[in-house]
Design a protein around this motif. Structure first.
Motif, PDB file in Angstrom:
ATOM      1  N   MET A 117      30.158  56.036  32.343  1.00  0.00           N
ATOM      2  CA  MET A 117      31.535  55.793  31.912  1.00  0.00           C
ATOM      3  C   MET A 117      31.549  54.579  30.997  1.00  0.00           C
ATOM      4  SD  MET A 117      33.413  54.166  35.282  1.00  0.00           S
ATOM      5  CE  MET A 117      33.218  52.441  35.765  1.00  0.00           C
ATOM      6  N   GLU A 118      32.685  54.398  30.301  1.00  0.00           N
ATOM      7  CA  GLU A 118      32.878  53.292  29.356  1.00  0.00           C
ATOM      8  C   GLU A 118      34.274  52.729  29.561  1.00  0.00           C
ATOM      9  OE1 GLU A 118      32.405  52.495  24.496  1.00  0.00           O
ATOM     10  OE2 GLU A 118      31.834  54.421  25.408  1.00  0.00           O
ATOM     11  N   TRP A 119      34.461  51.411  29.318  1.00  0.00           N
ATOM     12  CA  TRP A 119      35.776  50.791  29.482  1.00  0.00           C
ATOM     13  C   TRP A 119      35.795  49.446  28.776  1.00  0.00           C
ATOM     14  CZ3 TRP A 119      31.862  50.681  32.941  1.00  0.00           C
ATOM     15  CH2 TRP A 119      31.541  49.463  33.551  1.00  0.00           C
ATOM     16  N   ASN A 120      36.983  48.882  28.626  1.00  0.00           N
ATOM     17  CA  ASN A 120      37.132  47.508  28.144  1.00  0.00           C
ATOM     18  C   ASN A 120      37.209  46.591  29.357  1.00  0.00           C
ATOM     19  OD1 ASN A 120      37.166  47.991  25.334  1.00  0.00           O
ATOM     20  ND2 ASN A 120      39.319  48.585  25.424  1.00  0.00           N
ATOM     21  N   GLU A 121      36.296  45.638  29.453  1.00  0.00           N
ATOM     22  CA  GLU A 121      36.250  44.740  30.605  1.00  0.00           C
ATOM     23  C   GLU A 121      37.570  43.984  30.726  1.00  0.00           C
ATOM     24  OE1 GLU A 121      34.174  42.701  33.863  1.00  0.00           O
ATOM     25  OE2 GLU A 121      34.079  44.658  32.866  1.00  0.00           O
ATOM     26  N   PRO A 122      38.278  44.113  31.876  1.00  0.00           N
ATOM     27  CA  PRO A 122      39.596  43.481  32.007  1.00  0.00           C
ATOM     28  C   PRO A 122      39.499  41.960  32.153  1.00  0.00           C
ATOM     29  CG  PRO A 122      39.278  45.270  33.604  1.00  0.00           C
ATOM     30  CD  PRO A 122      37.935  44.928  33.038  1.00  0.00           C
ATOM     31  N   ALA A 123      40.617  41.304  31.903  1.00  0.00           N
ATOM     32  CA  ALA A 123      40.787  39.899  32.256  1.00  0.00           C
ATOM     33  C   ALA A 123      41.388  39.830  33.655  1.00  0.00           C
ATOM     34  CB  ALA A 123      41.688  39.197  31.247  1.00  0.00           C
ATOM     35  N   ASP A 124      41.197  38.696  34.321  1.00  0.00           N
ATOM     36  CA  ASP A 124      41.714  38.490  35.676  1.00  0.00           C
ATOM     37  C   ASP A 124      42.859  37.495  35.619  1.00  0.00           C
ATOM     38  OD1 ASP A 124      42.140  38.227  38.352  1.00  0.00           O
ATOM     39  OD2 ASP A 124      40.230  37.296  38.836  1.00  0.00           O
ATOM     40  N   SER A 125      44.029  37.909  36.102  1.00  0.00           N
ATOM     41  CA  SER A 125      45.200  37.025  36.045  1.00  0.00           C
ATOM     42  C   SER A 125      45.448  36.297  37.354  1.00  0.00           C
ATOM     43  CB  SER A 125      46.448  37.841  35.667  1.00  0.00           C
ATOM     44  OG  SER A 125      46.729  38.818  36.660  1.00  0.00           O
ATOM     45  N   THR A 126      44.576  36.442  38.348  1.00  0.00           N
ATOM     46  CA  THR A 126      44.728  35.756  39.629  1.00  0.00           C
ATOM     47  C   THR A 126      43.448  34.966  39.929  1.00  0.00           C
ATOM     48  OG1 THR A 126      44.024  37.813  40.701  1.00  0.00           O
ATOM     49  CG2 THR A 126      46.373  37.390  40.596  1.00  0.00           C
ATOM     50  N   ILE A 127      43.452  34.170  41.019  1.00  0.00           N
ATOM     51  CA  ILE A 127      42.296  33.337  41.322  1.00  0.00           C
ATOM     52  C   ILE A 127      41.731  33.679  42.701  1.00  0.00           C
ATOM     53  CG2 ILE A 127      43.106  31.452  39.849  1.00  0.00           C
ATOM     54  CD1 ILE A 127      43.931  29.953  42.378  1.00  0.00           C
ATOM     55  N   ASP A 128      40.468  33.305  42.885  1.00  0.00           N
ATOM     56  CA  ASP A 128      39.769  33.468  44.159  1.00  0.00           C
ATOM     57  C   ASP A 128      39.774  34.931  44.614  1.00  0.00           C
ATOM     58  OD1 ASP A 128      38.185  32.422  46.168  1.00  0.00           O
ATOM     59  OD2 ASP A 128      39.870  32.111  47.524  1.00  0.00           O
ATOM     60  N   ASP A 129      39.259  35.805  43.756  1.00  0.00           N
ATOM     61  CA  ASP A 129      39.259  37.226  44.042  1.00  0.00           C
ATOM     62  C   ASP A 129      38.114  37.898  43.294  1.00  0.00           C
ATOM     63  OD1 ASP A 129      40.205  37.156  41.408  1.00  0.00           O
ATOM     64  OD2 ASP A 129      42.278  37.448  42.017  1.00  0.00           O
ATOM     65  N   GLU A 130      38.020  39.220  43.418  1.00  0.00           N
ATOM     66  CA  GLU A 130      36.876  39.914  42.839  1.00  0.00           C
ATOM     67  C   GLU A 130      37.208  41.387  42.625  1.00  0.00           C
ATOM     68  OE1 GLU A 130      32.069  40.507  43.683  1.00  0.00           O
ATOM     69  OE2 GLU A 130      33.315  39.283  45.013  1.00  0.00           O
ATOM     70  N   ALA A 131      36.573  41.983  41.617  1.00  0.00           N
ATOM     71  CA  ALA A 131      36.650  43.423  41.391  1.00  0.00           C
ATOM     72  C   ALA A 131      35.342  43.892  40.780  1.00  0.00           C
ATOM     73  CB  ALA A 131      37.815  43.787  40.472  1.00  0.00           C
ATOM     74  N   ASN A 165      34.634  38.115  38.851  1.00  0.00           N
ATOM     75  CA  ASN A 165      34.718  37.245  40.020  1.00  0.00           C
ATOM     76  C   ASN A 165      35.368  35.933  39.615  1.00  0.00           C
ATOM     77  OD1 ASN A 165      34.171  35.600  42.303  1.00  0.00           O
ATOM     78  ND2 ASN A 165      32.320  36.750  42.748  1.00  0.00           N
ATOM     79  N   ASP A 166      36.377  35.512  40.382  1.00  0.00           N
ATOM     80  CA  ASP A 166      37.077  34.270  40.084  1.00  0.00           C
ATOM     81  C   ASP A 166      36.977  33.327  41.276  1.00  0.00           C
ATOM     82  OD1 ASP A 166      39.545  33.053  38.235  1.00  0.00           O
ATOM     83  OD2 ASP A 166      39.620  32.480  40.339  1.00  0.00           O
ATOM     84  N   GLY A 167      36.547  32.106  41.021  1.00  0.00           N
ATOM     85  CA  GLY A 167      36.518  31.066  42.035  1.00  0.00           C
ATOM     86  C   GLY A 167      37.072  29.779  41.460  1.00  0.00           C
ATOM     87  N   ALA A 168      38.081  29.210  42.116  1.00  0.00           N
ATOM     88  CA  ALA A 168      38.700  27.959  41.680  1.00  0.00           C
ATOM     89  C   ALA A 168      39.187  28.039  40.239  1.00  0.00           C
ATOM     90  CB  ALA A 168      37.724  26.792  41.849  1.00  0.00           C
ATOM     91  N   GLY A 169      39.676  29.223  39.841  1.00  0.00           N
ATOM     92  CA  GLY A 169      40.239  29.371  38.511  1.00  0.00           C
ATOM     93  C   GLY A 169      39.233  29.648  37.419  1.00  0.00           C
ATOM     94  N   LEU A 170      37.937  29.714  37.741  1.00  0.00           N
ATOM     95  CA  LEU A 170      36.903  29.993  36.750  1.00  0.00           C
ATOM     96  C   LEU A 170      36.412  31.419  36.949  1.00  0.00           C
ATOM     97  CD1 LEU A 170      34.972  29.049  34.511  1.00  0.00           C
ATOM     98  CD2 LEU A 170      33.400  28.288  36.310  1.00  0.00           C
ATOM     99  N   THR A 171      36.693  32.278  35.977  1.00  0.00           N
ATOM    100  CA  THR A 171      36.317  33.681  36.076  1.00  0.00           C
ATOM    101  C   THR A 171      35.031  33.935  35.311  1.00  0.00           C
ATOM    102  OG1 THR A 171      38.631  34.353  36.247  1.00  0.00           O
ATOM    103  CG2 THR A 171      37.048  36.053  35.642  1.00  0.00           C
ATOM    104  N   TYR A 172      34.114  34.667  35.918  1.00  0.00           N
ATOM    105  CA  TYR A 172      32.927  35.098  35.187  1.00  0.00           C
ATOM    106  C   TYR A 172      32.747  36.594  35.356  1.00  0.00           C
ATOM    107  CZ  TYR A 172      30.334  35.025  39.649  1.00  0.00           C
ATOM    108  OH  TYR A 172      29.912  35.243  40.934  1.00  0.00           O
ATOM    109  N   HIS A 173      32.007  37.181  34.424  1.00  0.00           N
ATOM    110  CA  HIS A 173      31.744  38.607  34.392  1.00  0.00           C
ATOM    111  C   HIS A 173      30.243  38.809  34.222  1.00  0.00           C
ATOM    112  CE1 HIS A 173      36.091  39.559  33.413  1.00  0.00           C
ATOM    113  NE2 HIS A 173      36.023  38.306  32.987  1.00  0.00           N
ATOM    114  N   GLN A 174      29.700  39.832  34.863  1.00  0.00           N
ATOM    115  CA  GLN A 174      28.288  40.131  34.687  1.00  0.00           C
ATOM    116  C   GLN A 174      27.993  41.580  35.083  1.00  0.00           C
ATOM    117  OE1 GLN A 174      26.275  37.235  37.117  1.00  0.00           O
ATOM    118  NE2 GLN A 174      27.199  37.926  39.011  1.00  0.00           N
ATOM    119  N   PHE A 175      26.904  42.104  34.517  1.00  0.00           N
ATOM    120  CA  PHE A 175      26.422  43.421  34.915  1.00  0.00           C
ATOM    121  C   PHE A 175      25.640  43.307  36.214  1.00  0.00           C
ATOM    122  CE2 PHE A 175      27.018  44.288  30.357  1.00  0.00           C
ATOM    123  CZ  PHE A 175      27.578  45.558  30.399  1.00  0.00           C
TER     124      PHE A 175
END
Length: 326
Positions: A138-152, A174-184
């Protein structure tokens, strides 16, 4: 209190062993016409943190990766990436595995054809039942995260339903303390937990695509960031996966403690080119309303956390919408 996991991982690999691989004929594949020097195989060392992985890339002087020349069956995403002229990474590192998580999507743990939508405590998207699925992409546009301390998690996979073996690859937000990162990441469940990889890199807004292929006890994973024109192709030995294929957004289960992470607010993510295939040389089949079921993520109180109407009748688009964190 939940302990957040470490952030981005370092893209450094030491002492990788690189071997040019000759063509390996496959039943029903195009290996007979493959250029025997069109790919090379790199066994990642233990120092990379990627235990048991082999990375495939074009041979020196070539820009095209021929999957058949390294024993990989026909590969729609690799073909697409080659047509775009992507850069194929030759090595990467793996971070410490992420926490164990649930991959059994519902109870009772069988598909219920009489239900229009399948309920799951952790998945939202679509699941297709097939006798011997060997391809999911599948293919998609990686979303942004508008909340903190969570994961998808967003992924394509083979198996997993009915507590069966599952092979999958996708991205983590993954967001922790307001810092979101993305990875494969990739995973063969239950023999291992989610394994983040350092390349390709990914940020919110990127056009990303993933694919998993299964052939004779080997899982072939392909991760692509079409926005920066970079892909990886790698494999590991795995148990035979179960008889389903999926395109999914997920909230993982944290262990110890066995509680779900709050689900990141990703808005609506649209998975395009949701495809599965069956057999040694599968014909790509779009997930459609006629061959798959939509899956809604539902918490223990019956609240819908994320929902999908399922694929449209002609395929291949599949929308998943966030409603609640947990």
């Amino acid at each position: 209190m939940r302990t957040k996991r470490s952030g981005l991982i370092v893209a450094v690999v030491a002492a990788a062993v690189t071997i040019t691989v000759c063509a390996i004929p496959l039943s029903g594949a195009s290996a007979a016409t493959a250029d025997p020097s069109s790919a090379q195989s790199t066994a990642l060392p233990s120092s990379s943190g990627c235990s048991g992985l082999t990375v495939y890339s074009p041979a020196p002087g070539s820009k095209t990766l021929d999957p058949a020349s390294v024993g990989e069956p026909s590969s729609p995403l690799v073909d697409k990436a080659n047509a775009r002229g992507v850069h194929w990474v030759t090595s990467f590192t793996c971070a410490a595995p992420l926490a164990s998580r649930s991959t059994t999507p519902k109870t009772p743990n069988i598909l219920s054809p009489n239900l229009d939508t399948q309920p799951s405590p952790s998945w939202a998207g679509a699941v297709a039942s097939a006798s011997e699925p060997t391809l999911a992409t599948m293919e998609w546009n990686e979303p942004a995260d508008s909340t903190i301390d969570d994961e998808a998690l967003f992924w394509a996979g083979i198996g997993g339903w009915n507590d069966s073996n599952l092979i999958q690859t996708g991205t983590e937000m993954n967001d922790g303390a307001g810092l979101t990162y993305h990875q494969f990441w990739y995973e063969s469940w239950p023999s291992e937990t989610i394994q983040p990889v350092s390349a390709p890199t990914v940020v919110a807004g990127d056009d990303v695509a993933v694919q998993v292929r299964y052939e004779g006890g080997i899982a072939f994973f392909t991760d692509c960031n079409m926005s920066n024109n970079t892909c990886s192709n790698y494999s590991e030995t795995v148990p035979s996966p179960g008889a389903t294929a999926e395109c999914v957004a997920e909230r993982p289960l944290e262990q110890p403690g066995s509680f779900y992470f709050p689900l990141s607010n990703f808005g609506t993510v649209v998975f395009t080119n949701c495809i599965y295939g069956v057999g040694e040389n599968p014909v790509a089949v779009y997930f459609t309303s006629g061959n798959s079921w939509p899956v809604d993520m539902v918490n223990s109180s019956g609240q819908v956390l994320a929902s999908s109407p399922g694929p449209d009748s002609s395929g291949p688009n599949l929308a998943v919408t966030w409603h609640l964190a947990g």
